[in-house]
Design an enzyme around this catalytic site. Sequence first.
Site, PDB file in Angstrom:
ATOM      1  CG  ASN A  54      -2.053  -1.237   0.697  1.00  0.00           C
ATOM      2  OD1 ASN A  54      -2.130  -1.726  -0.147  1.00  0.00           O
ATOM      3  ND2 ASN A  54      -3.018  -1.125   2.639  1.00  0.00           N
ATOM      4  NE  ARG A 378      -7.289  -2.555 -10.247  1.00  0.00           N
ATOM      5  CZ  ARG A 378      -6.377  -2.134 -10.486  1.00  0.00           C
ATOM      6  NH1 ARG A 378      -5.611  -2.361 -11.341  1.00  0.00           N
ATOM      7  NH2 ARG A 378      -6.617  -0.870 -10.095  1.00  0.00           N
ATOM      8  NE  ARG A 408      -2.328   4.979 -10.471  1.00  0.00           N
ATOM      9  CZ  ARG A 408      -3.432   5.237  -9.750  1.00  0.00           C
ATOM     10  NH1 ARG A 408      -4.215   4.970  -8.644  1.00  0.00           N
ATOM     11  NH2 ARG A 408      -3.810   6.852 -10.443  1.00  0.00           N
ATOM     12  CG  HIS A 438     -13.862   1.594 -11.650  1.00  0.00           C
ATOM     13  ND1 HIS A 438     -14.685   1.429 -10.590  1.00  0.00           N
ATOM     14  CD2 HIS A 438     -12.969   1.248 -11.532  1.00  0.00           C
ATOM     15  CE1 HIS A 438     -13.636   0.869  -9.583  1.00  0.00           C
ATOM     16  NE2 HIS A 438     -13.082   0.532  -9.780  1.00  0.00           N
ATOM     17  CE1 TYR A 471      -8.602  -7.452  -2.952  1.00  0.00           C
ATOM     18  CE2 TYR A 471      -9.784  -6.353  -4.683  1.00  0.00           C
ATOM     19  CZ  TYR A 471      -8.580  -6.804  -4.012  1.00  0.00           C
ATOM     20  OH  TYR A 471      -6.995  -6.007  -4.182  1.00  0.00           O
ATOM     21  NE  ARG A 567     -10.629  -0.933   1.640  1.00  0.00           N
ATOM     22  CZ  ARG A 567     -10.804  -0.830   0.044  1.00  0.00           C
ATOM     23  NH1 ARG A 567     -11.544  -2.200  -0.391  1.00  0.00           N
ATOM     24  NH2 ARG A 567      -9.731   0.058  -0.437  1.00  0.00           N
ATOM     25  CG  HIS A 595     -14.005  -3.796  -3.884  1.00  0.00           C
ATOM     26  ND1 HIS A 595     -14.071  -4.158  -5.319  1.00  0.00           N
ATOM     27  CD2 HIS A 595     -12.580  -3.159  -4.151  1.00  0.00           C
ATOM     28  CE1 HIS A 595     -13.392  -3.968  -5.904  1.00  0.00           C
ATOM     29  NE2 HIS A 595     -12.428  -3.404  -5.258  1.00  0.00           N
TER      30      HIS A 595
END
Length: 693
Positions: A54, A378, A408, A438, A471, A567, A595
């Site tokens: 992170n 992703r 990313r 997204h 997640y 979160r 998530h």
Amino acid sequence: MKTVALNAESPKAAVFLDRELSQLMFNRRVLAQAEDKRIPLLERLRYLCIVSNNLDEFFEVRVASLLAQGALNNDPALDATLERISGECHALVMQQYAILNTEVLPQLRARGVHLVRHNDRNEAQRAWVKAYFESAVRPLLTPIGLDPAHPFPQVINKSLNFIVSLSGKDAFGRGTAIAIVKAPRVLPRVIRLPNELSKGGGTSFCLLSSVIHAHIEDMFTGRDVIAYSQFRVTRDSDLWVDEDEVKNLRQALKGELQGRQFGTSVRLEVAKNCPPELSQFLLDQFSLAPNRLYAVDGPVNLVRLAELIDEVQQPPLRFEPFIAGMPAKTANLGIFEQMHKHDILLHHPFQSFQTVIDFICVAASDPQVVAIKQTIYRTGMNSGLMEALITAARSGKEVTVIVELMARFDEEANINWADKLEQAGAQVVYGIVGLKTHAKLALVIRREVDGLHYYAHLGTGNYHLTTTRLYTDFGLLTSNQAIGSDVNEVFIHLTSLTKPHKLNHLWLAPFALQNEIIKAIRNEARIARSGRPGRIIVKINALVDESVIRALYAASSDGVKIDLIVRGACTLKPGVPGLSENIRVRSVIGRFLEHSRIYYFRNELAHDVYLASADWMTRNLFRRVEVAFPVLDKVLKKRVIAEGLNPYLKDNSNSWELSADGQYHRHKARGKQTEFSAQRHLMELLGSTNGIS
């Protein structure tokens, strides 16, 4: 009660918390998991690795962006923010290594898992390490003595390197005093020693950095090594393309990916015992200020210790295995027949993602299916779901895939899949230049007796088989034709670049999502002002958009009771009299990464429930293509509330509450209270044999 004046001119510090410091507070909560003695040791080590990962991204993206702004503008406020970030990061890293060295590694040693340093190795271990160095490591090393003909080498982002200070003359009689040694990227960073060399029947490991340290003098025959240190530099890793100039986004990104490894330096990590003159030499080479230096008491890249976790075969040192449940199936019915009978709600990872894979795979082979459309943000390097889309395209179905090339750190995988899909005959579109796609959408169009029918999957998380096991996310499989029509309109919008038609049910960013969210918040405020209960519960990953926060403040002042389960970063100040006294903010950090995004509005007992791909961040609301979708089935709506919201408000095991000063305080069971973990509750409710449709 005094009311805080709130308008567009209100000082930000008075009504908002700092975003970057809030993000670092999230990492402190993750770090607390590494300290939690209730958690198995290898999992505690994993949390340390997660914090390192992170922080890497934080420096590569957020700090890099702030430093770039600072280079363009002489802004004292920005300089002060960077100083606060630096202080917090240094404290965080110091605590991280203290936990590693005083708690995790000693306790692992007591359980037979040894990370053996050079000074702790016995004679047999040293002999094996020397042989390994000579056979596997030394042939791949290329030390570079610095002189005018050998300038400081290009150092790749986050790679392991060594700086060496030498005495005496080189082979040509010159006094080259500094050398750089790059660690080979092809070698494992954690090396397992043979079982016969492990102490007491346990398992022993050594780090590649330790192997090179032990034999670095062997690389400089005839020279004395005065001092040395491992080091690692972190670089700006955001990709940038000129939207006005680029002709082919995929080709442009392929070029940019090569340069990511050599972006502007933003952080330097060295060993704690690195001599000051070597640290300063490196700072000068990378044009970094002294506060960008991190001298660490251990390996400079804790992320790589995840390799050790994967090697140890001691089940008691890990979380108990969890088998995801499957939704209850209607006997003898295929996926399309099931969806005809009722919508299917999936709650991952407590319920398996296999149902979604089956949906796409069945569609790929079903002769009645004429088209499949899907967004990909992703998905990973290996994906059966993507292979199914390729199969469908090869069989002649109309396959349209919106691949987000700017996801990313997943750009390379997405480019590879885009190539394969195009070769199979699929229509591949790269979303909208300047707006990341997204939204998580899949649409199957099937020819049936009465015409074409839509079958859709809408989700809060990615079509990524690994993260679906790690997640928490919701997914909805529906044959509701109005929702299916909306999904199709979104795809037409993304491929044709035309303005989307008015949608029946979906809230679409960047056009309507922010407006619809604020409208729903204001509706609760209107209800509260009329004397009836106003209620909002939201579960998201981040809350930083000022327009939404101001709407929440106004609703709180009107008497709406608001619970926010956030979160990560949250810049809203809760519990401030006259501003946010009716707002509570909590964060849950557990075994799985939270998530899912859920928006709940009581709305006069209509109980509006939306699931979404979007957090309440400005980028999600205005610079991305995002979708929020309603749960219309009353039974499934109750499930979302009962599984996705209520347990998290009840959690007193893994939850933290935010106070107005930006600090988080952990909830604990008190007195006769029973400890309650939301994630544990959901594992027991939905796991293995407890399928719920």
